[in-house]
Every structure is written in C-alpha cells, then in structure tokens.
Motif scaffolding. Structure first.
Motif, PDB file in Angstrom:
ATOM      1  N   VAL A  46      -7.691   0.366  21.757  1.00  0.00           N
ATOM      2  CA  VAL A  46      -6.246   0.185  21.868  1.00  0.00           C
ATOM      3  C   VAL A  46      -5.688   1.061  22.992  1.00  0.00           C
ATOM      4  O   VAL A  46      -4.831   0.627  23.775  1.00  0.00           O
ATOM      5  CB  VAL A  46      -5.546   0.524  20.537  1.00  0.00           C
ATOM      6  N   VAL A  54      -2.666  -5.569  16.903  1.00  0.00           N
ATOM      7  CA  VAL A  54      -4.029  -5.272  16.453  1.00  0.00           C
ATOM      8  C   VAL A  54      -4.243  -5.982  15.133  1.00  0.00           C
ATOM      9  O   VAL A  54      -3.474  -5.775  14.181  1.00  0.00           O
ATOM     10  CB  VAL A  54      -4.263  -3.759  16.274  1.00  0.00           C
ATOM     11  N   MET A  56      -6.550  -6.149  12.049  1.00  0.00           N
ATOM     12  CA  MET A  56      -7.502  -5.175  11.531  1.00  0.00           C
ATOM     13  C   MET A  56      -7.906  -5.401  10.085  1.00  0.00           C
ATOM     14  O   MET A  56      -7.075  -5.696   9.230  1.00  0.00           O
ATOM     15  CB  MET A  56      -6.913  -3.766  11.674  1.00  0.00           C
ATOM     16  N   GLY A  65      -9.626   0.934   7.758  1.00  0.00           N
ATOM     17  CA  GLY A  65      -8.381   0.424   8.303  1.00  0.00           C
ATOM     18  C   GLY A  65      -7.170   1.249   7.934  1.00  0.00           C
ATOM     19  O   GLY A  65      -6.213   1.356   8.716  1.00  0.00           O
ATOM     20  N   VAL A  69      -4.734   2.718  10.744  1.00  0.00           N
ATOM     21  CA  VAL A  69      -3.312   2.361  10.820  1.00  0.00           C
ATOM     22  C   VAL A  69      -2.457   3.620  10.947  1.00  0.00           C
ATOM     23  O   VAL A  69      -1.507   3.666  11.736  1.00  0.00           O
ATOM     24  CB  VAL A  69      -2.881   1.545   9.582  1.00  0.00           C
ATOM     25  N   LEU A  72      -2.837   4.900  14.502  1.00  0.00           N
ATOM     26  CA  LEU A  72      -2.173   4.023  15.465  1.00  0.00           C
ATOM     27  C   LEU A  72      -0.657   4.175  15.391  1.00  0.00           C
ATOM     28  O   LEU A  72       0.038   4.148  16.411  1.00  0.00           O
ATOM     29  CB  LEU A  72      -2.569   2.567  15.218  1.00  0.00           C
ATOM     30  N   ARG A  80       1.859  -3.345  17.227  1.00  0.00           N
ATOM     31  CA  ARG A  80       2.028  -3.908  15.889  1.00  0.00           C
ATOM     32  C   ARG A  80       0.654  -4.135  15.249  1.00  0.00           C
ATOM     33  O   ARG A  80      -0.243  -4.706  15.886  1.00  0.00           O
ATOM     34  CB  ARG A  80       2.773  -5.240  15.971  1.00  0.00           C
ATOM     35  N   VAL A  81       0.481  -3.670  14.022  1.00  0.00           N
ATOM     36  CA  VAL A  81      -0.799  -3.814  13.322  1.00  0.00           C
ATOM     37  C   VAL A  81      -0.658  -4.845  12.213  1.00  0.00           C
ATOM     38  O   VAL A  81       0.195  -4.723  11.333  1.00  0.00           O
ATOM     39  CB  VAL A  81      -1.284  -2.478  12.727  1.00  0.00           C
ATOM     40  N   ILE A  83      -2.776  -6.522   9.205  1.00  0.00           N
ATOM     41  CA  ILE A  83      -3.971  -6.367   8.380  1.00  0.00           C
ATOM     42  C   ILE A  83      -4.492  -7.736   7.962  1.00  0.00           C
ATOM     43  O   ILE A  83      -3.728  -8.588   7.497  1.00  0.00           O
ATOM     44  CB  ILE A  83      -3.674  -5.521   7.126  1.00  0.00           C
ATOM     45  N   ALA A 101       1.666  -0.490   8.981  1.00  0.00           N
ATOM     46  CA  ALA A 101       1.289  -1.875   9.273  1.00  0.00           C
ATOM     47  C   ALA A 101       2.531  -2.760   9.309  1.00  0.00           C
ATOM     48  O   ALA A 101       3.503  -2.515   8.595  1.00  0.00           O
ATOM     49  CB  ALA A 101       0.308  -2.392   8.218  1.00  0.00           C
TER      50      ALA A 101
END
Length: 213
Positions: A46, A54, A56, A65, A69, A72, A80-81, A83, A101
């Motif tokens: 990243v 992302v 994940m 994860g 998170v 990150l 933006r994550v 899941i 997240a």
C-alpha cells in the motif's frame, strides 16, 4: 473518461486471489495494482502503490487483517479498506468497522455485490453486505437498548434528520454546522449504536420515537 479505482488485493489463498482478479478484470473502472498474501506485506504494498481501496481478508499468517486495518487507518487514513471474509460474526464485523474498515463483504456474496461494495467505499460511503447486515441488525437490537442514553442531544437531532432522509449538506445547513462536523456526528452515532447502515439508523429512530411514521 472513466475514473479508475486502483485496488490492492490481500489474501493468503492464491486461488481466491486468482478468482477475484478474473472477476474484477471484467470491470472497466477497476484496476488491480498489486497483491499481498498477509497483512504485513500489504502495508508495504500500500505504501508503494497508494491505492484507493484495499480488499482484505481477515485470517492470514504473519499479520492478520484486524491488525493490518489498524495500521492502515493510522498510516494511510485516505485509503479505504474493504474486508472480504468468510466470518459472519458480529464481533468481527463491529471491531473491524470501529477500527477503520469502510466495508465488509462475505466471501459467499454474489460477485456483483463485491463490485458494488468497491465502488461504494471508494465514493466515501460505508458498505456492509446483506448477510453481514442481518447479523449486525440482530446484534444491534441489544446494543440499542443499552446505548440509547449515550447519544447527546445534538446526535439525536442529527439522527432524526438522517431518518427523515436529509443529506449531510442539508443537515449542516439547517443546524448551521460544517459538513465535516455533521459527518463526525454521523460516525459517532454509528459507533455508539453499532448500526452502520442508513436503513438501520432510520429503523432505530422510528423504534425509539425520534421520528413519527
């Protein structure tokens, strides 16, 4: 010209990565810029690629994860994550959403839901897949009873206006607040009530007679 959503995929199963790559390659506005097999590698990837989103997994070796998170959110707050997990556990979902997240999609969800989730979180909104939402709703009913008194008067006002269908800009105008302040109130409401969808917030407001039906 189509705005391209640059994505990093993070999962320790090669077949899963291949399947996701194949599906997302069908979308003109999504580009996979890198992949990683664990959370630690994801942090490096990243940093190097600066993606918008992302995608994940949770259960991974070296760094899972959940920790990824958290890292990150601290180091790359603009990323933006989303899941993507097989776990349909409210505790997992709530912890990850509170950690940073932007969305949660179950691995057995239809592929079109995954695509929709990517576009939604990229736009700045939150996305929780239908299966996960059901679990959260059941869990939130207990939390709602415990947390009703936690909301401040201002948060109740904002919640009421959300339930009435007003957008953040409209709420900001009526309350003479900045849009950013309204967004902060909205996030606080979600966290306190453990409810993360507009429909869920509206239902809560109706059930607690903050708005009339």
């Amino acid at each position: 010209m189509v705005d391209i959503i640059r994505i990093v995929l993070v999962d320790d199963h090669a077949l899963v990565l291949e399947g996701i790559c194949a599906r997302l390659s069908e979308e003109d506005d999504i580009e996979i810029v890198a992949q990683a097999g664990n959370g630690l590698d994801a942090l490096a990837v990243v940093k190097a690629t600066q993606p918008a989103v992302v995608l994940m997994d949770i259960s991974m070796p070296v760094m899972d994860g959940i920790e990824a998170v958290e890292r990150l959110a601290q180091d790359h707050p603009d990323v933006r994550v989303l899941i993507l997990s097989m776990h349909n556990n409210p505790e997992y979902i709530l912890r990850l959403m509170r950690t940073g997240a932007s969305g949660y999609v179950l691995k057995d969800a239809p592929s079109k839901e995954l695509v929709s989730a990517i576009r939604t979180v990229n736009s700045g909104s939150t996305f929780i897949s239908s299966g996960a939402s059901e679990q959260l709703f059941c869990n939130s009913q207990v939390a709602a009873v415990k947390n009703k008194s936690i909301l401040t008067k201002r948060e109740i006002t904002v919640l009421t206006m959300i339930a009435e269908g007003l957008a953040n800009k409209e709420i900001a105008h009526f309350l003479e607040l900045s849009v950013r302040t309204v967004e902060a109130h909205r996030q606080n409401i979600k966290s306190k009530l453990a409810i993360y969808t507009p429909a869920g917030l509206t239902k809560y407001a109706i059930e607690h007679q903050f708005v009339k039906t």
